[in-house]
Design a protein around this motif. Structure first.
Motif, short mmCIF file in Angstrom:
data_model
loop_
_atom_site.label_atom_id
_atom_site.label_comp_id
_atom_site.label_asym_id
_atom_site.label_seq_id
_atom_site.Cartn_x
_atom_site.Cartn_y
_atom_site.Cartn_z
N ALA A 1 -5.97 -5.12 7.52
CA ALA A 1 -5.54 -5.18 6.13
C ALA A 1 -5.94 -6.50 5.50
CB ALA A 1 -4.02 -4.99 6.03
N SER A 2 -5.79 -7.59 6.24
CA SER A 2 -6.12 -8.90 5.67
C SER A 2 -7.62 -9.07 5.48
CB SER A 2 -5.58 -10.03 6.58
OG SER A 2 -5.59 -11.26 5.90
N VAL A 3 -8.42 -8.52 6.37
CA VAL A 3 -9.87 -8.52 6.16
C VAL A 3 -10.20 -7.79 4.86
CG1 VAL A 3 -12.06 -7.59 7.00
CG2 VAL A 3 -10.53 -8.78 8.58
N THR A 4 -9.54 -6.65 4.65
CA THR A 4 -9.83 -5.84 3.47
C THR A 4 -9.36 -6.52 2.19
OG1 THR A 4 -9.56 -3.87 4.84
CG2 THR A 4 -9.62 -3.54 2.47
N THR A 5 -8.14 -7.08 2.17
CA THR A 5 -7.67 -7.76 0.97
C THR A 5 -8.53 -8.99 0.65
OG1 THR A 5 -6.03 -9.04 2.23
CG2 THR A 5 -5.30 -6.96 1.23
N ILE B 1 -11.77 -9.30 1.35
CA ILE B 1 -13.05 -8.81 0.85
C ILE B 1 -12.91 -8.25 -0.56
CG2 ILE B 1 -14.80 -7.01 1.17
CD1 ILE B 1 -14.52 -7.40 4.18
N VAL B 2 -11.80 -7.56 -0.82
CA VAL B 2 -11.63 -6.91 -2.13
C VAL B 2 -11.06 -7.85 -3.18
CG1 VAL B 2 -10.47 -5.05 -3.38
CG2 VAL B 2 -11.39 -4.62 -1.09
N PHE B 3 -9.94 -8.53 -2.85
CA PHE B 3 -9.23 -9.32 -3.85
C PHE B 3 -9.33 -10.84 -3.66
CE2 PHE B 3 -6.80 -5.29 -3.96
CZ PHE B 3 -6.92 -5.01 -5.31
N GLY B 4 -9.71 -11.27 -2.47
CA GLY B 4 -9.81 -12.71 -2.24
C GLY B 4 -8.51 -13.35 -1.78
N TRP B 5 -7.49 -12.56 -1.39
CA TRP B 5 -6.27 -13.13 -0.83
C TRP B 5 -5.96 -12.53 0.53
CZ3 TRP B 5 -2.68 -9.23 -0.16
CH2 TRP B 5 -2.66 -8.17 -1.09
N ARG B 6 -5.26 -13.32 1.36
CA ARG B 6 -4.97 -12.96 2.74
C ARG B 6 -3.60 -12.31 2.86
NH1 ARG B 6 -3.71 -16.38 6.31
NH2 ARG B 6 -4.37 -15.03 8.03
N VAL B 7 -3.40 -11.68 4.03
CA VAL B 7 -2.10 -11.17 4.45
C VAL B 7 -1.67 -12.00 5.66
CG1 VAL B 7 -0.82 -9.17 5.29
CG2 VAL B 7 -2.67 -8.85 3.64
N PRO B 8 -0.87 -13.05 5.46
CA PRO B 8 -0.52 -13.93 6.58
C PRO B 8 0.29 -13.23 7.67
CG PRO B 8 -0.09 -15.01 4.48
CD PRO B 8 -0.36 -13.57 4.19
N GLU B 9 1.21 -12.34 7.25
CA GLU B 9 2.05 -11.61 8.20
C GLU B 9 2.09 -10.14 7.80
OE1 GLU B 9 3.12 -13.00 10.87
OE2 GLU B 9 2.68 -15.08 10.32
N PHE B 10 2.39 -9.29 8.76
CA PHE B 10 2.37 -7.86 8.48
C PHE B 10 3.39 -7.47 7.42
CE2 PHE B 10 3.80 -3.47 9.38
CZ PHE B 10 2.62 -2.81 9.12
N ASP B 11 4.54 -8.13 7.41
CA ASP B 11 5.57 -7.78 6.44
C ASP B 11 5.39 -8.50 5.11
OD1 ASP B 11 6.22 -10.32 7.24
OD2 ASP B 11 8.27 -9.88 7.85
N ASP B 12 4.20 -8.99 4.85
CA ASP B 12 3.89 -9.65 3.58
C ASP B 12 4.24 -8.72 2.42
OD1 ASP B 12 2.16 -11.91 2.15
OD2 ASP B 12 1.51 -9.98 1.35
N ALA B 13 4.94 -9.28 1.41
CA ALA B 13 5.44 -8.46 0.30
C ALA B 13 4.31 -7.78 -0.47
CB ALA B 13 6.28 -9.32 -0.64
N SER B 14 3.20 -8.48 -0.66
CA SER B 14 2.08 -7.90 -1.40
C SER B 14 1.51 -6.69 -0.67
CB SER B 14 0.99 -8.95 -1.63
OG SER B 14 1.47 -10.01 -2.42
N LEU B 15 1.37 -6.80 0.64
CA LEU B 15 0.84 -5.68 1.42
C LEU B 15 1.83 -4.52 1.44
CD1 LEU B 15 -1.37 -4.57 3.30
CD2 LEU B 15 -0.10 -5.56 5.23
N MET B 16 3.12 -4.83 1.58
CA MET B 16 4.11 -3.77 1.64
C MET B 16 4.16 -2.97 0.34
SD MET B 16 5.41 -3.49 4.63
CE MET B 16 3.76 -3.88 5.25
N ARG B 17 3.95 -3.62 -0.80
CA ARG B 17 3.93 -2.89 -2.07
C ARG B 17 2.78 -1.90 -2.09
NH1 ARG B 17 5.87 -7.88 -4.27
NH2 ARG B 17 3.73 -8.65 -4.59
N PHE B 18 1.62 -2.31 -1.58
CA PHE B 18 0.49 -1.38 -1.50
C PHE B 18 0.81 -0.22 -0.55
CE2 PHE B 18 -2.38 -4.58 -3.37
CZ PHE B 18 -3.17 -3.76 -4.15
N TYR B 19 1.30 -0.54 0.65
CA TYR B 19 1.59 0.50 1.63
C TYR B 19 2.65 1.48 1.13
CZ TYR B 19 -1.16 -1.26 5.60
OH TYR B 19 -2.18 -1.61 6.45
N ASP B 20 3.73 0.94 0.57
CA ASP B 20 4.81 1.82 0.09
C ASP B 20 4.31 2.74 -1.02
OD1 ASP B 20 6.51 0.62 1.89
OD2 ASP B 20 7.46 -0.71 0.44
N GLY B 21 3.53 2.19 -1.93
CA GLY B 21 3.00 3.01 -3.01
C GLY B 21 2.05 4.07 -2.51
N PHE B 22 1.20 3.72 -1.55
CA PHE B 22 0.24 4.68 -1.03
C PHE B 22 0.93 5.75 -0.20
CE2 PHE B 22 -3.51 5.81 1.76
CZ PHE B 22 -4.18 6.48 0.76
#
Length: 655
Positions: free
Chosen positions: A265-269, A271-292
């Motif tokens: 996920a962090s590789v993808t974010t 490459i796409v947006f220019g920001w990292r996912v430091p931890e799996f429970d990162d709030a930004s990533l969770m918003r994407f996962y929950d929505g999807f």
């Protein structure tokens, strides 16, 4: 010219199960399920005489289940229980295909022998108290396996009738290569998805986008930023994130699934947006996962199927379909999320502070391409959807493979030890010197294809003909990746049993044919010079259907543009995990999981399982911590985000 052999599937909710009879070959032998759809039981059975093979009072049950004399066999799509996905989110009610045997006494047919449409027949049948027997034909999960069974029974090209829609299933590399690639101009459309695209995505989701000017424009930009040369520039992102994954595995080995998913996920974010996912429970990533997750729940709901299979139902009031209202509300939230990430990236790009990424190039091209912010936001958002879970699920499947096939793990580790040693991590520069490890990448893509049915069907723009069969205009076309990857003609079972090293490789038509395709055996890719020397991307686009491989990335003009990035993420993840750890059972005598236990969805993944990561000797644990600490200090800053552009990054400027 004949219709494609067809299996009729309908919804009992509208009492429209379809009758069918077998077609016969030149010798009069029943073959396949049916040539064409027949009348429906309730709506039309009063207007159709019994088929010839029933009017005689004797039905051959070999062609379609165990239908008794004087009866019909019907395949039904019925609701099954709600399921939860790998993250514990309710996956919604799914359809289940079953077989309904409908039997009337022979006297019912004699009441009306006239071949002309006769309403009396329906009354006669009902008055004779038909016997109904429902038998599930496939489990509520793993549809790919049943499609594979049907392909072996009815041939590599057959169709399903889903309400008013036709779905063609391709189960051979020859048919897939001919139709999806050689005739790609006619097979690059997408089937209509009312809830998935029209309501739930506002017509903006790239995965469903019709084949036209907008799609070709975005495809061109994606290719420029993800092609073979451009993808090399993302290796610093993949290098850093894989080092973080290894330290996470060292510290919390039981949470390996989360560490792997965070890595991809962090590789993808990045490459796409220019920001990292430091931890799996990162709030930004969770918003994407929950929505999807919520989106997939609605896009694969029974209501979504009904509205696609019976388009006239879309004219009914929305209160009859709560999923439509939910999809519209979700789209509002999802669009706001995607816009916020896109506009933040766009603002940083204008200020010159955005790290090299897809959004940086997209912002430069937006005006010349005439893209709205909404469309640009969905382009970026759906690239994240496509890139994160597919690679992560493949790596999780690889861990499962190592648990089940320790002989393959030992051979790969021996190769890495000889090439790399024990004082540094493997890099992409080692790939050419590690053919078996590269073969592990190819084999896991074959053995456990995450896009097991091609993720999203193609659709025909015009009617077509293939080997005497008619393929109608607007038909959905499913690539049964599972059937292609389990092709026994290409991967014949071995004469001997045991580990793969005991099997003697053979050649059949230039293709390795030594090992049962159900086994994880990377060496099958070493016994043929073409397979051994080619990259995954080269095999995925090979012109020879007998050599063509890596179908999990799709086919034709819709093939995944991220194949080069995915191959590098997989090689770094696999080679570094094997270099650093032994993957073993969590305890002695523990029951090993089955590779056929999958979590279904748009893409599949193994059901949760336990595995232990035991760090290997030679001071490798210290190497992991040293490597991560060094790269972290060099390029990361506040919030563990990118402080400086990693050395070696040179992103193309795009259009």
């Amino acid at each position: 010219m004949a219709d494609v052999p067809t299996i009729a599937i309908a919804s009992p909710t509208f009492l429209s199960a379809v009758l069918f009879e077998p077609y016969h070959d030149d010798h009069g032998t029943p073959r396949g399920p049916l040539r064409r759809c027949r009348a429906s039981i309730v709506a039309s059975s009063a207007h159709r005489p019994p088929p010839s093979w029933l009017s005689s009072g004797a039905a051959d049950s070999s062609h379609c289940g165990q239908s008794a004399p004087g009866g019909y066999t019907v395949l039904l799509l019925v609701p099954s229980a709600s399921r939860k996905n790998a993250r514990g989110v309710d996956g919604g009610v799914r359809g289940r295909i079953g077989e309904l045997n409908i039997t009337w006494p022979a006297a019912a047919w004699s009441l009306c022998s006239c071949p002309i449409k006769c309403p009396l027949m329906l009354h006669a049948r009902l008055s004779m108290s038909p016997q109904l027997t429902y038998t599930p034909q496939i489990p509520s999960e793993n549809l790919h396996e049943q499609l594979h069974v049907w392909a072996r029974q009815y041939g590599p090209v057959f169709s399903l009738i889903l309400g008013t829609q036709t779905m063609i299933v391709l189960s051979s590399s020859k048919a897939a290569r001919e139709l999806l690639e050689k005739r790609s101009a006619n097979y690059s459309e997408r089937p209509d998805s009312y809830i998935g695209q029209t309501v739930g995505s506002g017509g903006l989701r790239l995965l469903f986008l019709p084949y036209g000017q907008d799609w070709r424009m975005i495809r061109k930009l994606s290719h420029q930023l993800l092609n073979a040369n451009a993808s090399k520039t993302y290796v610093p992102y993949q290098d850093l994130e894989s080092k973080k994954m290894l330290v996470d595995l060292l510290d919390k080995p039981t949470s390996f699934t989360e560490h792997i998913r965070r890595y991809t996920a962090s590789v993808t974010t990045s490459i796409v947006f220019g920001w990292r996912v430091p931890e799996f429970d990162d709030a930004s990533l969770m918003r994407f996962y929950d929505g999807f997750d919520a989106y997939i729940h609605l896009a694969q709901s029974p209501s979504a199927g009904l509205l696609d299979f019976y388009p006239l139902l879309r004219r009914l009031p929305n209160f009859l379909f709560p999923a439509v209202r939910s999809a519209a509300a979700l789209h509002v939230k999802e669009k706001a999320l995607y816009r916020s990430n896109w506009l933040a990236a766009k603002e940083k790009a204008a200020a010159g502070t955005l790290p090299p990424c897809f959004c940086a190039a997209l912002s430069r091209a937006q005006r010349s391409l005439g893209l709205s912010d909404d469309f640009a936001a969905y382009i970026a958002g759906t690239l994240l959807e496509a890139g994160a879970d597919t690679t992560g699920n493949t790596l999780i499947a690889f861990v499962l493979a190592m648990l089940l096939h320790p002989e393959a793990q030992a051979r790969a580790q021996a190769e890495l030890d000889a090439v790399v040693g024990d004082d540094r991590l493997p890099t992409m520069d080692d790939a050419e010197k590690c053919p078996y490890t590269r073969a592990c990448v190819k084999e896991v893509l074959r053995w456990f294809p995450t896009a097991i049915l091609g993720a999203m069907p193609h659709a025909t723009k015009q009617a077509d003909e293939y080997e005497g069969w008619t393929i109608p205009k607007g038909a959905s076309v499913v690539l049964n990746v599972w059937a292609l990857n389990m092709d026994a003609a290409r991967y014949a079972p071995p004469a001997s049993t045991g580990g793969e090293e005991k099997n003697q490789h053979q050649q059949q038509g230039g293709i390795p044919a030594a090992i049962d395709p159900a086994l994880f055996a990377p060496s099958r890719y070493l016994s043929n010079a073409t397979w051994a020397g080619a990259s995954v991307a080269e095999l995925a686009t090979h012109a020879d259907a007998a050599v063509r491989d890596a179908w999990v990335f799709g086919a034709g003009r819709r093939i995944c543009p991220g194949v080069h990035v995915a191959e590098r993420s997989l090689f770094l993840g696999i080679s570094r995990m094997l270099w650093a750890f032994d993957v073993v059972a969590p305890s002695a005598g523990a029951t090993l999981p089955s590779p056929r236990d999958m979590v279904s969805g748009l893409v599949v993944m193994p059901k949760p399982f336990e595995a232990a990561f035991r760090v290997r000797g030679g001071g490798r644990g210290e190497v992991l911590r040293r490597e991560w600490a060094g790269v972290r200090e060099e390029v990361l800053g506040e919030g563990e985000q990118w402080r400086k552009v990693p050395e070696g990054m040179n992103i193309p400027r795009g259009l």
